[in-house]
Design an enzyme around this catalytic site. Structure first.
Site, PDB file in Angstrom:
ATOM      1  N   LEU A  90       0.833  -1.201   0.000  1.00  0.00           N
ATOM      2  CA  LEU A  90       0.000   0.000   0.000  1.00  0.00           C
ATOM      3  C   LEU A  90       0.867   1.250   0.000  1.00  0.00           C
ATOM      4  O   LEU A  90       1.825   1.346   0.767  1.00  0.00           O
ATOM      5  CB  LEU A  90      -0.867   0.028   1.263  1.00  0.00           C
ATOM      6  CG  LEU A  90      -1.786  -1.169   1.459  1.00  0.00           C
ATOM      7  CD1 LEU A  90      -2.065  -1.389   2.916  1.00  0.00           C
ATOM      8  CD2 LEU A  90      -3.061  -0.931   0.689  1.00  0.00           C
ATOM      9  N   ASP A  91       0.534   2.193  -0.851  1.00  0.00           N
ATOM     10  CA  ASP A  91       1.161   3.510  -0.785  1.00  0.00           C
ATOM     11  C   ASP A  91       0.523   4.233   0.401  1.00  0.00           C
ATOM     12  O   ASP A  91      -0.639   4.001   0.722  1.00  0.00           O
ATOM     13  CB  ASP A  91       0.920   4.270  -2.086  1.00  0.00           C
ATOM     14  CG  ASP A  91       1.673   5.579  -2.136  1.00  0.00           C
ATOM     15  OD1 ASP A  91       2.891   5.569  -1.862  1.00  0.00           O
ATOM     16  OD2 ASP A  91       1.054   6.602  -2.445  1.00  0.00           O
ATOM     17  N   LYS A  92       1.268   5.079   1.088  1.00  0.00           N
ATOM     18  CA  LYS A  92       0.744   5.737   2.283  1.00  0.00           C
ATOM     19  C   LYS A  92      -0.172   6.905   1.952  1.00  0.00           C
ATOM     20  O   LYS A  92      -1.340   6.921   2.324  1.00  0.00           O
ATOM     21  CB  LYS A  92       1.890   6.219   3.184  1.00  0.00           C
ATOM     22  CG  LYS A  92       1.394   6.896   4.467  1.00  0.00           C
ATOM     23  CD  LYS A  92       2.517   7.517   5.243  1.00  0.00           C
ATOM     24  CE  LYS A  92       3.091   8.734   4.603  1.00  0.00           C
ATOM     25  NZ  LYS A  92       2.257   9.930   4.566  1.00  0.00           N
TER      26      LYS A  92
END
Length: 191
Positions: free
Chosen positions: A33-35
């Site tokens: 997941l990208d933040k």
């Protein structure tokens, strides 16, 4: 059928490029997941800064629509600090903003990830920012974990801010990644 699966995903806000993607989804074991904007709101808030740093930065940032600028101006207003009028303001996309505040040159520039520095007369003042996790992020990630998925957070943030967010969400984290590093990570995971 794949068509009904695609329609159900779309109703839930998930857009898939093809029905093959839906079929391959059943084989997923690891989710990266990208933040920013995924598990966080994508809008920063000021964690720490001196009143002087906020005042000077807001003098330049007051008319900017950049998320960092909005966070700085909001914190300045929250503290009741009068915002000066900057002049000769020039935005430098990806780098910062510069201009004149109180008759002297001033610059707000990207420092380490998660902070900016306000530079005037050779003096640097740091403003530390952090993005807020989404309210539903922890429950969503817990649901993914319950399905047996391994979760990793990938972020350009430096170690300390990345670890703070990851600890609050209970996920592993890879920090200090450039956009190219993230693409490389995903391509490696595909093989």
């Amino acid at each position: 059928s794949a068509a009904s699966g695609m329609a159900a995903a779309a109703r839930s806000g998930l857009l898939l490029r093809s029905s093959d993607a839906l079929i391959r989804l059943a084989d997923v074991e690891h989710v990266v997941l990208d933040k920013t904007g995924t598990v966080t709101h994508g809008e920063s808030r000021v964690l720490s800064a001196s009143d002087d740093a906020l005042r000077l930065a807001s003098g330049l940032e007051r008319n900017s629509g950049h998320p960092v600028a909005r966070a700085i101006v909001a914190e300045t207003i929250r503290r009741g600090i009068a915002i000066p009028q900057g002049s000769g303001v020039v935005e430098m996309p990806g780098l910062g903003i510069r201009g004149v505040v109180d008759g002297r040159a001033c610059e707000v520039r990207r420092a380490r990830v998660g902070s900016v520095e306000v530079v005037r007369d050779g003096r640097c003042l740091e403003i530390v920012l952090q993005d807020r996790p989404r309210v539903d992020a922890r429950a969503t990630l817990d649901g993914l974990r319950a399905l047996g998925l391994k979760l990793t957070l990938a972020t350009g943030d430096s170690q300390d801010p990345a670890l703070r967010v990851a600890a609050g969400l209970g996920v592993d984290v890879l920090h200090s990644l450039s956009p190219l590093d993230k693409v490389t990570l995903l391509r490696r995971a595909e093989t």
